[in-house]
Design a protein around this motif. Structure first.
Motif, PDB file in Angstrom:
ATOM      1  N   PRO A 157      34.888  31.867  48.596  1.00  0.00           N
ATOM      2  CA  PRO A 157      36.200  32.281  49.177  1.00  0.00           C
ATOM      3  C   PRO A 157      37.212  31.685  48.328  1.00  0.00           C
ATOM      4  O   PRO A 157      38.376  32.539  48.094  1.00  0.00           O
ATOM      5  CB  PRO A 157      36.147  31.958  50.541  1.00  0.00           C
ATOM      6  CG  PRO A 157      34.589  31.669  50.880  1.00  0.00           C
ATOM      7  CD  PRO A 157      34.081  31.494  49.773  1.00  0.00           C
ATOM      8  N   ASP A 158      37.148  30.211  48.135  1.00  0.00           N
ATOM      9  CA  ASP A 158      38.456  29.511  47.335  1.00  0.00           C
ATOM     10  C   ASP A 158      37.618  28.646  46.240  1.00  0.00           C
ATOM     11  O   ASP A 158      37.022  27.673  46.692  1.00  0.00           O
ATOM     12  CB  ASP A 158      39.297  28.697  48.650  1.00  0.00           C
ATOM     13  CG  ASP A 158      40.353  28.250  47.897  1.00  0.00           C
ATOM     14  OD1 ASP A 158      40.334  27.791  46.528  1.00  0.00           O
ATOM     15  OD2 ASP A 158      41.573  28.237  48.499  1.00  0.00           O
ATOM     16  N   LEU A 159      37.728  29.323  45.240  1.00  0.00           N
ATOM     17  CA  LEU A 159      37.078  28.356  43.890  1.00  0.00           C
ATOM     18  C   LEU A 159      37.619  26.982  43.875  1.00  0.00           C
ATOM     19  O   LEU A 159      36.411  26.363  43.561  1.00  0.00           O
ATOM     20  CB  LEU A 159      37.378  29.260  42.665  1.00  0.00           C
ATOM     21  CG  LEU A 159      36.604  28.798  41.534  1.00  0.00           C
ATOM     22  CD1 LEU A 159      35.151  28.629  41.439  1.00  0.00           C
ATOM     23  CD2 LEU A 159      37.185  29.231  40.173  1.00  0.00           C
ATOM     24  N   ARG A 160      38.957  26.751  43.952  1.00  0.00           N
ATOM     25  CA  ARG A 160      39.052  25.289  43.742  1.00  0.00           C
ATOM     26  C   ARG A 160      38.872  24.552  44.941  1.00  0.00           C
ATOM     27  O   ARG A 160      38.556  23.369  44.504  1.00  0.00           O
ATOM     28  CB  ARG A 160      40.763  25.350  43.174  1.00  0.00           C
ATOM     29  CG  ARG A 160      40.963  26.066  42.029  1.00  0.00           C
ATOM     30  CD  ARG A 160      42.526  25.781  41.501  1.00  0.00           C
ATOM     31  NE  ARG A 160      42.541  26.634  40.242  1.00  0.00           N
ATOM     32  CZ  ARG A 160      42.424  25.756  39.165  1.00  0.00           C
ATOM     33  NH1 ARG A 160      42.124  24.438  39.146  1.00  0.00           N
ATOM     34  NH2 ARG A 160      42.487  26.339  37.829  1.00  0.00           N
ATOM     35  N   ALA A 162      29.219  40.429  33.962  1.00  0.00           N
ATOM     36  CA  ALA A 162      30.380  41.094  33.561  1.00  0.00           C
ATOM     37  C   ALA A 162      30.398  42.612  33.717  1.00  0.00           C
ATOM     38  O   ALA A 162      31.444  43.247  33.847  1.00  0.00           O
ATOM     39  CB  ALA A 162      30.671  40.945  32.110  1.00  0.00           C
ATOM     40  N   THR A 163      29.176  43.110  33.725  1.00  0.00           N
ATOM     41  CA  THR A 163      29.341  44.649  34.177  1.00  0.00           C
ATOM     42  C   THR A 163      29.371  44.746  35.478  1.00  0.00           C
ATOM     43  O   THR A 163      30.105  45.837  35.874  1.00  0.00           O
ATOM     44  CB  THR A 163      27.549  45.013  33.733  1.00  0.00           C
ATOM     45  OG1 THR A 163      27.343  44.621  32.377  1.00  0.00           O
ATOM     46  CG2 THR A 163      27.268  46.342  34.046  1.00  0.00           C
ATOM     47  N   LEU A 164      29.030  43.877  36.370  1.00  0.00           N
ATOM     48  CA  LEU A 164      29.513  43.819  37.700  1.00  0.00           C
ATOM     49  C   LEU A 164      30.732  44.083  37.937  1.00  0.00           C
ATOM     50  O   LEU A 164      31.542  44.723  38.707  1.00  0.00           O
ATOM     51  CB  LEU A 164      28.492  43.095  38.697  1.00  0.00           C
ATOM     52  CG  LEU A 164      27.019  43.202  38.628  1.00  0.00           C
ATOM     53  CD1 LEU A 164      26.478  42.182  39.354  1.00  0.00           C
ATOM     54  CD2 LEU A 164      26.872  44.512  39.578  1.00  0.00           C
ATOM     55  N   ALA A 165      31.422  42.938  37.398  1.00  0.00           N
ATOM     56  CA  ALA A 165      33.010  42.985  37.662  1.00  0.00           C
ATOM     57  C   ALA A 165      33.750  44.290  37.027  1.00  0.00           C
ATOM     58  O   ALA A 165      34.677  44.363  37.454  1.00  0.00           O
ATOM     59  CB  ALA A 165      33.333  41.564  36.674  1.00  0.00           C
ATOM     60  N   ALA A 166      33.242  44.835  36.042  1.00  0.00           N
ATOM     61  CA  ALA A 166      33.689  45.972  35.312  1.00  0.00           C
ATOM     62  C   ALA A 166      33.530  47.132  36.347  1.00  0.00           C
ATOM     63  O   ALA A 166      34.381  48.152  36.369  1.00  0.00           O
ATOM     64  CB  ALA A 166      33.166  46.404  33.942  1.00  0.00           C
ATOM     65  N   VAL A 184      32.571  45.189  41.519  1.00  0.00           N
ATOM     66  CA  VAL A 184      31.837  44.427  42.360  1.00  0.00           C
ATOM     67  C   VAL A 184      32.059  43.112  42.560  1.00  0.00           C
ATOM     68  O   VAL A 184      32.059  42.437  43.886  1.00  0.00           O
ATOM     69  CB  VAL A 184      30.268  44.668  42.271  1.00  0.00           C
ATOM     70  CG1 VAL A 184      29.216  43.810  42.962  1.00  0.00           C
ATOM     71  CG2 VAL A 184      29.750  46.006  41.929  1.00  0.00           C
ATOM     72  N   MET A 185      32.419  42.267  41.544  1.00  0.00           N
ATOM     73  CA  MET A 185      33.038  40.928  41.718  1.00  0.00           C
ATOM     74  C   MET A 185      34.334  40.724  42.383  1.00  0.00           C
ATOM     75  O   MET A 185      35.218  41.519  41.691  1.00  0.00           O
ATOM     76  CB  MET A 185      32.803  40.060  40.311  1.00  0.00           C
ATOM     77  CG  MET A 185      31.201  39.952  39.842  1.00  0.00           C
ATOM     78  SD  MET A 185      30.375  39.254  41.081  1.00  0.00           S
ATOM     79  CE  MET A 185      28.821  39.298  40.090  1.00  0.00           C
ATOM     80  N   PRO A 186      34.740  39.888  43.062  1.00  0.00           N
ATOM     81  CA  PRO A 186      36.067  40.072  43.583  1.00  0.00           C
ATOM     82  C   PRO A 186      36.929  38.890  42.705  1.00  0.00           C
ATOM     83  O   PRO A 186      36.449  37.921  42.217  1.00  0.00           O
ATOM     84  CB  PRO A 186      35.954  38.860  44.942  1.00  0.00           C
ATOM     85  CG  PRO A 186      34.519  38.317  44.784  1.00  0.00           C
ATOM     86  CD  PRO A 186      33.638  38.877  43.812  1.00  0.00           C
ATOM     87  N   GLY A 187      38.002  39.659  42.391  1.00  0.00           N
ATOM     88  CA  GLY A 187      39.099  38.696  41.583  1.00  0.00           C
ATOM     89  C   GLY A 187      38.500  38.544  40.292  1.00  0.00           C
ATOM     90  O   GLY A 187      37.553  39.300  39.783  1.00  0.00           O
ATOM     91  N   GLU A 188      39.028  37.516  39.532  1.00  0.00           N
ATOM     92  CA  GLU A 188      38.860  37.064  38.439  1.00  0.00           C
ATOM     93  C   GLU A 188      37.885  35.738  38.282  1.00  0.00           C
ATOM     94  O   GLU A 188      37.676  35.117  37.103  1.00  0.00           O
ATOM     95  CB  GLU A 188      40.026  36.828  37.580  1.00  0.00           C
ATOM     96  CG  GLU A 188      40.844  38.037  37.577  1.00  0.00           C
ATOM     97  CD  GLU A 188      40.090  39.205  36.497  1.00  0.00           C
ATOM     98  OE1 GLU A 188      39.759  38.506  35.305  1.00  0.00           O
ATOM     99  OE2 GLU A 188      40.096  40.324  36.672  1.00  0.00           O
TER     100      GLU A 188
END
Length: 249
Positions: free
Chosen positions: A167-170, A196-200, A203-207
């Motif tokens: 939820p919060d990477l940092r 990267a395919t899922l992000a395109a 499916v992946m949240p944010g960056e």
């Protein structure tokens, strides 16, 4: 039954996608199908935090089938010693836990797992029940950003296909740094091309899925020697990210 189509998949693939995403099932075929824009988000939610449902069960089977190589590689690359205290983040159904437990043969060797999916916590608890009973393994149902672990107690950390769902990477990275001993090693494994395919497909949240964002968070939280390498296992290419916990004395 209506024929399903969408921009990314054939009709048969759409059915599989919808079932895994938890927004459609054969038992609910007569119910309205949600708007296609919802599918990637639903799938991402299940991949990051599987629930006790048909969708969660299918995701657990997917993780079991696809993550074994990444889990085993992360354990091997960690360089675990028999007496280490080892932590797996986002342990899922428990594949990596099984691999790591075999290496902790010393009397002080201890394995810890955390996952914020209650379903995955229960599944791994069943898989590791004997080692849990003996005290060799401890599992916690919690967020990686709030682990019930003491400062500077963990020698090795590993995780696979995990950090992009925090939820919060940092905050998550800072918490991992807190519990690691000075000089402790963390290894992350992933198949970047698949991510990267899922992000395109949204499916992946944010960056946060981007390795450079994860590695920047590691450095900002006090990790050093942060590097990424391409690895090969038979015909599978994957990436390993290394980070060493630096702490001033």
């Amino acid at each position: 039954m209506r024929k399903l189509t969408c921009g990314y998949f054939s009709s048969s693939s759409c059915v599989s996608y919808l079932v895994v995403a938890g927004v459609w099932s054969l038992d609910s075929a007569l119910l309205p199908v949600p708007h296609p824009e919802m599918w990637p988000e639903k799938l991402g939610q299940q991949l990051g935090r599987p629930t006790r449902s048909v969708a969660g069960w299918l995701v657990s089977k997917f993780l079991t089938a696809r993550n074994q190589v990444l889990e085993d590689a992360a354990v091997e690359l960690c360089g675990i010693h028999p007496g280490d205290t080892v932590l797996e983040l986002g342990h899922g159904p428990g594949l990596g836990l099984q691999s790591a437990a075999k290496l902790l043969t010393g009397p002080s060797g201890h394995l810890i797992g955390v996952d914020y999916s209650e379903f995955m916590h229960q599944m791994a608890s069943e898989r590791m029940r004997e080692l849990l009973a003996s005290g060799k393994v401890s599992l916690h149902h919690c967020d990686v950003a709030a682990m019930p672990l003491a400062d500077s107690t963990v020698d090795r950390v590993f995780h696979s296909n995990c950090y992009y769902f925090w939820p919060d990477l940092r905050k998550g990275v800072a918490e991992v740094h807190r519990v690691m001993k000075p000089g402790g090693l963390m290894v992350t494994t992933l198949r970047l091309s698949h991510v990267a395919t899922l992000a395109a497909k949204r499916v992946m949240p944010g960056e946060n899925w981007r390795p450079e964002n994860y590695m920047a968070a590691l450095r900002d939280s006090g990790f050093t020697e942060v590097t990424m390498e391409d690895k090969q296992h038979k015909h599978i290419t994957f990436q390993a990210i290394y980070a060493t916990a630096f702490k001033s004395q």
